[in-house]
Enzyme design. Structure first.
Site, PDB file in Angstrom:
ATOM      1  N   ARG A 225       1.172  -1.311  -0.219  1.00 19.23           N
ATOM      2  CA  ARG A 225      -0.091  -0.283   0.312  1.00 19.23           C
ATOM      3  C   ARG A 225       1.031   1.221  -0.045  1.00 19.23           C
ATOM      4  O   ARG A 225       2.527   1.355   0.691  1.00 19.23           O
ATOM      5  CB  ARG A 225      -0.618  -0.090   1.368  1.00 19.23           C
ATOM      6  N   HIS A 273      -1.280   0.208 -10.296  1.00 20.86           N
ATOM      7  CA  HIS A 273      -1.468  -0.707  -8.853  1.00 20.86           C
ATOM      8  C   HIS A 273      -2.137  -1.954  -9.741  1.00 20.86           C
ATOM      9  O   HIS A 273      -3.666  -1.969  -9.851  1.00 20.86           O
ATOM     10  CB  HIS A 273      -2.883   0.083  -8.577  1.00 20.86           C
TER      11      HIS A 273
HETATM   12  C1  GLV Z   1      -4.734  -5.259  -4.340  1.00 20.59           C
HETATM   13  O1  GLV Z   1      -4.283  -4.396  -4.056  1.00 20.59           O
HETATM   14  C2  GLV Z   1      -5.653  -5.782  -3.095  1.00 20.59           C
HETATM   15  O2  GLV Z   1      -5.373  -5.952  -2.502  1.00 20.59           O
HETATM   16  O3  GLV Z   1      -5.802  -6.979  -3.823  1.00 20.59           O
END
Ligand code: GLV
Length: 310
Positions: A225, A273
């Protein structure tokens, strides 16, 4: 009774269709914002849900995160105290993450950036050493981090692992948070890979003190994160020479704004991401099974511990 899908960052028609196909016809699957009867909803599947929306389902019993991470739920003051929380644990998610990390590790190990730079300058040149000897530290040894640490060790890399819960993984020097600080852990390695859950304890764990404990010319991969990383500290650590190269898939603000300084750093690789994205067909199987278990009074397959936050 029904299931609500509240996902605001992608098309979820496959998820709806596959989940419905696995459930009896009297259990419709509704997709936000088109939820005609909130009182009917017993389970919701969420990702980037609007804060407070969970309070609008008076008969809610289970919230399932459509990913591995669940911190957005704990950040929502409207999360009803009594509902169970679950998440997606899926081999495809784990393999995809393993392959992203492997790509980044091998790029670093084989110094691909050096050759890419030389190609732009039409220069034939070999670095010394040819391969960077890596001592890899994997932060987080859960469903995603554990197999990654094991995989890297099986490929011959020296691997240390750091986790909240003591773990035992073949070929990996496993250390746990109760016995070593993040800074001491970092001093053992020259590549840190973050796969931790985001909790109060791990917020900002990738910081200047940690980076300064690593040898100069070290590396960072963050696929967990954005909130794990103190972004200004990374830039300082790069300026001071502690971190030579970083691979970042997650950011404090997503999408990463065009004005963000990270974009301008040749030695930071940015991906939006995408290191590992939930497969909707596999998720549908887990959601349908969790719904069946809910009806039978059983806990969900991958229940989140509210105390631990993951
Ligand atoms: C993606 O970031 C997840 O938590 O699956």
């Amino acid at each position: 009774m029904s299931i609500g899908i509240i996902v605001t960052d992608r098309d979820v028609s496959i998820l709806k269709q596959k989940t419905e196909a696995l459930l009896p016809s009297e259990t419709p699957v509704w997709v936000y914002p088109d939820i005609p009867a909130p009182t009917e909803v017993e389970m919701v599947v969420v990702w980037r849900h609007p804060d407070g929306i969970l309070k609008t389902f008076p008969n809610l019993k289970l919230v399932c995160s459509l990913g591995a991470g669940v911190e957005q739920l704990f950040d929502d003051p409207g999360l009803p105290p009594s509902v169970a929380i679950s998440r997606i644990v899926d081999e495809a998610l784990s393999i995809s993450m393993r392959n992203y990390v492997l790509m980044a590790v091998l790029n670093i190990h084989k110094q691909l950036r050096f050759y890419q730079h030389n190609q732009r300058e039409l220069r034939w040149s070999k670095p010394d050493p040819l391969e960077i000897p890596l001592r890899i530290g994997v932060l987080g040894l859960g469903e995603l981090g554990g197999p990654i640490a094991q995989n890297l060790a099986s490929l011959g890399f020296a691997v240390w692992g750091y986790s909240q819960t003591p773990r035992n993984i073949e070929g990996v020097h496993c250390l746990h948070a109760g016995s070593i600080s993040p800074s001491n852990f970092a001093s053992k390695v020259n590549l840190l890979i973050c796969l931790l859950p985001h909790t109060k304890a791990t917020e900002g764990i990738l910081n200047l003190e940690v980076f300064r404990n690593m040898p100069k010319g070290s590396f960072l991969i963050n696929v967990a994160r954005g909130a794990h990383l103190k972004e200004e500290d990374l830039l300082l650590a790069m300026k001071e020479g502690y971190i030579r190269e970083a691979w970042l898939d997650v950011f404090r603000e997503e999408p990463l704004p065009p004005s963000h300084p990270f974009w301008l750093y040749d030695r930071i690789t940015i991906t939006p991401h995408v290191a590992s994205i939930t497969n909707q067909e596999n998720a549908a199987r887990i959601i349908a099974e969790d719904y069946r278990r809910l009806k039978e009074g059983k806990p969900p397959l991958f229940e989140v511990n509210r105390e631990k936050g993951y």
